[in-house]
Design a protein around this motif. Structure first.
Motif, PDB file in Angstrom:
ATOM      1  N   ALA A  86       0.854  -1.186   0.000  1.00 24.60           N
ATOM      2  CA  ALA A  86       0.000   0.000   0.000  1.00 24.60           C
ATOM      3  C   ALA A  86       0.887   1.232   0.000  1.00 24.60           C
ATOM      4  O   ALA A  86       1.699   1.418   0.901  1.00 24.60           O
ATOM      5  CB  ALA A  86      -0.910   0.002   1.231  1.00 24.60           C
ATOM      6  N   CYS A  87       0.755   2.060  -1.027  1.00 20.80           N
ATOM      7  CA  CYS A  87       1.563   3.277  -1.129  1.00 20.80           C
ATOM      8  C   CYS A  87       0.772   4.480  -0.635  1.00 20.80           C
ATOM      9  O   CYS A  87      -0.427   4.607  -0.884  1.00 20.80           O
ATOM     10  CB  CYS A  87       1.991   3.505  -2.576  1.00 20.80           C
ATOM     11  N   THR A  88       1.468   5.369   0.043  1.00 19.44           N
ATOM     12  CA  THR A  88       0.875   6.607   0.537  1.00 19.44           C
ATOM     13  C   THR A  88       1.485   7.783  -0.219  1.00 19.44           C
ATOM     14  O   THR A  88       2.525   7.640  -0.881  1.00 19.44           O
ATOM     15  CB  THR A  88       1.154   6.781   2.031  1.00 19.44           C
ATOM     16  N   PRO A  89       0.881   8.977  -0.125  1.00 21.61           N
ATOM     17  CA  PRO A  89       1.515  10.151  -0.726  1.00 21.61           C
ATOM     18  C   PRO A  89       2.938  10.386  -0.237  1.00 21.61           C
ATOM     19  O   PRO A  89       3.796  10.832  -1.004  1.00 21.61           O
ATOM     20  CB  PRO A  89       0.576  11.289  -0.301  1.00 21.61           C
ATOM     21  N   THR A  90       3.203  10.062   1.020  1.00 22.13           N
ATOM     22  CA  THR A  90       4.558  10.206   1.540  1.00 22.13           C
ATOM     23  C   THR A  90       5.525   9.282   0.825  1.00 22.13           C
ATOM     24  O   THR A  90       6.650   9.670   0.490  1.00 22.13           O
ATOM     25  CB  THR A  90       4.582   9.931   3.055  1.00 22.13           C
ATOM     26  N   ASP A  91       5.104   8.045   0.558  1.00 19.42           N
ATOM     27  CA  ASP A  91       5.957   7.105  -0.181  1.00 19.42           C
ATOM     28  C   ASP A  91       6.285   7.653  -1.565  1.00 19.42           C
ATOM     29  O   ASP A  91       7.457   7.664  -1.990  1.00 19.42           O
ATOM     30  CB  ASP A  91       5.266   5.752  -0.322  1.00 19.42           C
ATOM     31  N   TRP A  92       5.273   8.073  -2.290  1.00 15.60           N
ATOM     32  CA  TRP A  92       5.504   8.579  -3.644  1.00 15.60           C
ATOM     33  C   TRP A  92       6.320   9.861  -3.622  1.00 15.60           C
ATOM     34  O   TRP A  92       7.144  10.089  -4.510  1.00 15.60           O
ATOM     35  CB  TRP A  92       4.173   8.773  -4.361  1.00 15.60           C
ATOM     36  N   ALA A  93       6.117  10.699  -2.606  1.00 17.03           N
ATOM     37  CA  ALA A  93       6.919  11.917  -2.485  1.00 17.03           C
ATOM     38  C   ALA A  93       8.383  11.583  -2.238  1.00 17.03           C
ATOM     39  O   ALA A  93       9.286  12.231  -2.787  1.00 17.03           O
ATOM     40  CB  ALA A  93       6.366  12.803  -1.373  1.00 17.03           C
ATOM     41  N   GLU A  94       8.642  10.584  -1.415  1.00 12.40           N
ATOM     42  CA  GLU A  94      10.022  10.165  -1.171  1.00 12.40           C
ATOM     43  C   GLU A  94      10.656   9.610  -2.439  1.00 12.40           C
ATOM     44  O   GLU A  94      11.843   9.838  -2.704  1.00 12.40           O
ATOM     45  CB  GLU A  94      10.064   9.140  -0.050  1.00 12.40           C
ATOM     46  N   LEU A 100      14.521  13.683  -7.852  1.00 13.87           N
ATOM     47  CA  LEU A 100      15.033  15.045  -7.989  1.00 13.87           C
ATOM     48  C   LEU A 100      16.498  15.134  -7.573  1.00 13.87           C
ATOM     49  O   LEU A 100      17.310  15.789  -8.229  1.00 13.87           O
ATOM     50  CB  LEU A 100      14.201  16.016  -7.150  1.00 13.87           C
ATOM     51  N   GLN A 101      16.831  14.488  -6.485  1.00 17.42           N
ATOM     52  CA  GLN A 101      18.189  14.583  -5.954  1.00 17.42           C
ATOM     53  C   GLN A 101      19.225  13.875  -6.820  1.00 17.42           C
ATOM     54  O   GLN A 101      20.354  14.352  -6.958  1.00 17.42           O
ATOM     55  CB  GLN A 101      18.237  14.008  -4.537  1.00 17.42           C
ATOM     56  N   THR A 102      18.837  12.756  -7.413  1.00 13.33           N
ATOM     57  CA  THR A 102      19.816  11.913  -8.101  1.00 13.33           C
ATOM     58  C   THR A 102      19.769  12.007  -9.615  1.00 13.33           C
ATOM     59  O   THR A 102      20.783  11.783 -10.284  1.00 13.33           O
ATOM     60  CB  THR A 102      19.635  10.441  -7.698  1.00 13.33           C
ATOM     61  N   VAL A 103      18.605  12.329 -10.190  1.00 12.12           N
ATOM     62  CA  VAL A 103      18.471  12.362 -11.644  1.00 12.12           C
ATOM     63  C   VAL A 103      18.386  13.798 -12.157  1.00 12.12           C
ATOM     64  O   VAL A 103      19.181  14.226 -12.996  1.00 12.12           O
ATOM     65  CB  VAL A 103      17.237  11.555 -12.114  1.00 12.12           C
ATOM     66  N   VAL A 104      17.428  14.565 -11.664  1.00 13.14           N
ATOM     67  CA  VAL A 104      17.206  15.922 -12.175  1.00 13.14           C
ATOM     68  C   VAL A 104      18.284  16.876 -11.668  1.00 13.14           C
ATOM     69  O   VAL A 104      18.916  17.607 -12.439  1.00 13.14           O
ATOM     70  CB  VAL A 104      15.808  16.424 -11.778  1.00 13.14           C
ATOM     71  N   GLN A 105      18.445  16.936 -10.367  1.00 14.46           N
ATOM     72  CA  GLN A 105      19.500  17.720  -9.715  1.00 14.46           C
ATOM     73  C   GLN A 105      19.418  19.218  -9.979  1.00 14.46           C
ATOM     74  O   GLN A 105      20.412  19.930  -9.863  1.00 14.46           O
ATOM     75  CB  GLN A 105      20.884  17.192 -10.109  1.00 14.46           C
ATOM     76  N   LYS A 106      18.241  19.691 -10.332  1.00 12.61           N
ATOM     77  CA  LYS A 106      18.021  21.124 -10.543  1.00 12.61           C
ATOM     78  C   LYS A 106      16.587  21.448 -10.126  1.00 12.61           C
ATOM     79  O   LYS A 106      15.726  20.578 -10.098  1.00 12.61           O
ATOM     80  CB  LYS A 106      18.231  21.505 -12.014  1.00 12.61           C
ATOM     81  N   PRO A 107      16.305  22.729  -9.819  1.00  3.69           N
ATOM     82  CA  PRO A 107      14.931  23.106  -9.458  1.00  3.69           C
ATOM     83  C   PRO A 107      13.962  22.845 -10.605  1.00  3.69           C
ATOM     84  O   PRO A 107      14.322  22.909 -11.782  1.00  3.69           O
ATOM     85  CB  PRO A 107      15.043  24.606  -9.148  1.00  3.69           C
ATOM     86  N   LEU A 130      14.259  22.458  -4.231  1.00  6.26           N
ATOM     87  CA  LEU A 130      14.241  21.995  -5.617  1.00  6.26           C
ATOM     88  C   LEU A 130      12.878  22.183  -6.280  1.00  6.26           C
ATOM     89  O   LEU A 130      12.684  21.761  -7.412  1.00  6.26           O
ATOM     90  CB  LEU A 130      14.663  20.525  -5.696  1.00  6.26           C
ATOM     91  N   ILE A 131      11.955  22.822  -5.581  1.00  3.99           N
ATOM     92  CA  ILE A 131      10.636  23.130  -6.140  1.00  3.99           C
ATOM     93  C   ILE A 131      10.531  24.643  -6.298  1.00  3.99           C
ATOM     94  O   ILE A 131      10.444  25.384  -5.318  1.00  3.99           O
ATOM     95  CB  ILE A 131       9.495  22.618  -5.235  1.00  3.99           C
ATOM     96  N   ALA A 132      10.547  25.107  -7.552  1.00  8.83           N
ATOM     97  CA  ALA A 132      10.485  26.547  -7.818  1.00  8.83           C
ATOM     98  C   ALA A 132       9.055  27.054  -7.954  1.00  8.83           C
ATOM     99  O   ALA A 132       8.793  28.250  -7.817  1.00  8.83           O
ATOM    100  CB  ALA A 132      11.268  26.874  -9.089  1.00  8.83           C
ATOM    101  N   GLY A 133       8.134  26.167  -8.240  1.00  9.09           N
ATOM    102  CA  GLY A 133       6.743  26.553  -8.410  1.00  9.09           C
ATOM    103  C   GLY A 133       5.892  25.324  -8.640  1.00  9.09           C
ATOM    104  O   GLY A 133       6.412  24.216  -8.837  1.00  9.09           O
TER     105      GLY A 133
END
Length: 305
Positions: A86-94, A100-107, A130-133
């Motif tokens: 069972a996945c929660t919003p927290t799981d998907w956010a993590e 973001l941290q490992t692939v995108v690495q930009k805002p 890392l969230i500009a908007g």
């Protein structure tokens, strides 16, 4: 015109908590990417995955935008691994935080559909730098944002769905007639817009029966908690886009007009803006041109700050 083939890129993978997770990166076909990146968060439902955004991405570049777009599959969806959990919003956010941290690495500017706003809220709390908007396409009616479903109820629904009966229900729900009827009653303003591309995408996405676990996680209501104080704390510029014929699947919000729906969010968000566009509940798909027209100036403005 940008075709499906010209837009498509190869599926790439990364690992999060020993699960493989899929994504694609899109770039303009005739120029170098410029501007802030976009991170798309797809809705959860029978057959839904990152493919939901294909029409949006084509239109985005067709209109001359040149931002790089990151389009991941959430765990349990599309080509990502589909564990029996069972996945929660927290799981998907993590998961997205790691992405973001490992692939995108930009805002990025997060563009999120529907009730998956709950995932975006959790992501902003975890990785604000890392969230500009944010762009919210038909977020839940405000009464649902404030609704706190008890844990016993969520777990009870999950346990019921996570049974042979739930398996049968999912097999029934992925039939074309059910998908068309549900889309007509709950999603699209016009039944004429429920085309073969939409139905074929859902059917293909639901072929893997293990895709039901993510859907059951959503249906169990793990996203139903009081997020009102978290929304009030969002400091990033946020554009809320509502369909003129917006409707709520739940009893909460059924009587709200589009103007009232928007007003609730604009009262809560410190840097909120709101727009109405033709359509109902899945604007990036049913009103793609109008949706892109509406959000591109907002994103370009963030990019220029």
């Amino acid at each position: 015109m940008i075709t499906q083939d010209k837009l498509a890129s190869s599926t790439q993978f990364y690992t999060w908590h020993n699960y493989y997770c899929a994504y694609e990166v899109y770039n303009p076909s005739n120029s170098t990417p410029t501007g802030i990146h976009l991170l798309l968060i797809h809705p959860i439902g029978v057959g839904l995955s990152r493919q939901f955004w294909q029409r949006f991405c084509r239109e985005w570049y067709q209109q001359g935008n040149s931002n790089q777009i990151y389009n991941p599959d959430l765990l349990g969806c599309g080509e990502s691994e589909k564990p029996h959990v069972a996945c929660t919003p927290t799981d998907w956010a993590e998961q997205l935080q790691h992405f973001l941290q490992t692939v995108v690495q930009k805002p990025v500017v997060v563009v999120v559909q529907g009730a998956l706003f709950a995932v975006a809220i959790e992501l902003v709390k975890k990785e604000p730098n890392l969230i500009a908007g944010l762009v919210l396409a038909t977020p839940p009616a405000w009464p649902l944002i404030k609704k706190e479903a008890p844990e016993w109820q969520k777990k009870g629904v999950w346990n019921f769905l996570n049974s042979p009966l739930g398996n049968l229900f999912y097999r029934y729900a992925r039939r074309e007639k059910f998908l068309r009827d549900f889309s007509t009653k709950q999603l699209f303003e016009s039944a004429d817009d429920i085309d073969s591309e939409w139905l074929d995408t859902l059917r293909k996405g639901a072929e893997d029966i293990t895709s039901r676990y993510a859907v059951f996680s959503f249906l169990a209501g793990f996203w139903l908690k009081d997020y009102s104080s978290a929304v009030v704390s969002i400091q990033q510029p946020t554009l809320v886009v509502i369909g003129e014929k917006v409707s709520s699947i739940s009893q909460e919000g059924k009587k709200l007009t589009a103007d009232e729906w928007l007003a609730d969010y604009l009262t809560a968000l410190p840097q909120g803006r709101g727009k109405k566009v033709p359509g109902r509940n899945i604007l990036p798909y049913e009103s793609t041109t109008e949706f892109v027209n509406t959000i591109s100036p907002f994103i370009n403005e963030i990019d220029s700050d």
